[in-house]
Scaffold this active site. Structure first.
Site, PDB file in Angstrom:
ATOM      1  N   HIS A 154      51.591  39.455  34.552  1.00 46.51           N
ATOM      2  CA  HIS A 154      51.198  38.508  33.505  1.00 46.51           C
ATOM      3  C   HIS A 154      51.812  37.127  33.717  1.00 46.51           C
ATOM      4  O   HIS A 154      52.918  36.849  33.229  1.00 46.51           O
ATOM      5  CB  HIS A 154      51.654  39.034  32.145  1.00 46.51           C
ATOM      6  CG  HIS A 154      50.874  40.192  31.642  1.00 46.51           C
ATOM      7  ND1 HIS A 154      49.773  40.066  30.823  1.00 46.51           N
ATOM      8  CD2 HIS A 154      51.029  41.524  31.846  1.00 46.51           C
ATOM      9  CE1 HIS A 154      49.290  41.264  30.533  1.00 46.51           C
ATOM     10  NE2 HIS A 154      50.038  42.171  31.151  1.00 46.51           N
ATOM     11  N   GLU A 194      50.869  34.433  32.270  1.00 43.83           N
ATOM     12  CA  GLU A 194      50.859  33.739  30.977  1.00 43.83           C
ATOM     13  C   GLU A 194      52.063  34.102  30.110  1.00 43.83           C
ATOM     14  O   GLU A 194      52.348  33.424  29.120  1.00 43.83           O
ATOM     15  CB  GLU A 194      49.549  34.034  30.230  1.00 43.83           C
ATOM     16  CG  GLU A 194      49.490  35.332  29.443  1.00 43.83           C
ATOM     17  CD  GLU A 194      49.380  36.599  30.288  1.00 43.83           C
ATOM     18  OE1 GLU A 194      49.151  37.671  29.699  1.00 43.83           O
ATOM     19  OE2 GLU A 194      49.521  36.529  31.532  1.00 43.83           O
ATOM     20  N   CYS A 245      45.648  41.690  34.091  1.00 40.86           N
ATOM     21  CA  CYS A 245      45.865  43.043  33.580  1.00 40.86           C
ATOM     22  C   CYS A 245      44.533  43.658  33.137  1.00 40.86           C
ATOM     23  O   CYS A 245      43.715  43.995  33.974  1.00 40.86           O
ATOM     24  CB  CYS A 245      46.913  43.012  32.466  1.00 40.86           C
ATOM     25  SG  CYS A 245      47.646  44.624  32.094  1.00 40.86           S
TER      26      CYS A 245
END
Length: 235
Positions: free
Chosen positions: A203, A205, A86
């Site tokens: 994302h 994560e 991002c």
């Protein structure tokens, strides 16, 4: 493998990345402040999401001048695996480590949703063992995620197979409806010529455990472990 998560003033995905590596991968990881200049103790770098330096001027434009970025550049040039997520993707494009730019979403609105992306390149450390065509379900949260490159750059990326992730529907089809931000060619992530530096808007994560909505992101983060083992076996 020892991971570094580079933290800038305004980062908000740094602790997400930290927990994904600690709890999802069980690997040693350290938050590294933007003033750090020695990254020699790390095996791979993650530049997380957020709003580095408040996204003043434009996303990633100030972070590219942070002291740590010279060390990030040297790490990348030495072949070390770097993942920009991002805002991290935006920083890498601003720093010239990845081609193209991330513009305001076509909707002119902040987009926060779960999307499907297709793996189109399995030759990076972050997609090792993910067969081309693999579909991942990952979350997005961005206002400036529309990937743009001039025609010559876009043609080169496609020709060289450097589009790593592409927005698709649940069946893997590239459609306008599957594109959450208007990115050219539905591009969600790209890599550098060598393939060791990858940037993506979704994302991984934030998708490392089914308890938080999904664990497909762990397949991206864990791929670098396989790449590390492969590199060690060749040395």
């Amino acid at each position: 493998m020892r991971f570094a998560v580079i933290t800038f003033p305004g980062s908000n995905g740094d602790h997400d990345a930290l927990m994904a590596i600690q709890m999802g991968l069980g690997q040693p990881v350290e938050l590294v402040w933007h003033t750090e200049t020695d990254l020699s103790r790390f095996d791979c770098l993650i530049i997380p999401g957020g709003f580095s330096y408040g996204d003043y001027l434009r996303a990633g434009a100030i972070a590219r001048f942070a002291p740590v970025m010279e060390s990030v550049r040297a790490f990348a040039e030495a072949g070390g695996p770097v993942l920009g997520i991002c805002n991290g993707f935006q920083i890498l494009t601003e720093a010239g480590l990845l081609p193209g730019a991330l513009l305001r979403n076509a909707s002119l609105s902040f987009e926060c949703a779960w999307v499907h992306v297709r793996v189109d390149n399995d030759r990076t450390p972050w997609t090792r063992a993910l067969a081309p065509g693999t579909i991942l379900r990952l979350p997005i949260a961005h206002g400036e995620g529309r990937y743009y490159a001039d025609d010559a750059t876009l043609e080169r990326l496609e020709r060289e197979g450097r589009v790593v992730f592409r927005y698709v529907d649940a069946d893997g089809r590239v459609t306008p409806e599957a594109n959450p931000n208007g990115s050219l060619n539905n591009i969600a992530g790209v890599c550098n010529e060598r393939g060791n530096v990858v940037g993506l808007m979704p994302h991984p994560e934030r998708a490392y455990d089914r308890l938080i909505g999904g664990d497909d992101g762990l397949r991206v983060l864990s791929a670098v472990l396989r790449a590390g083992v492969a590199a060690a076996s060749r040395s």
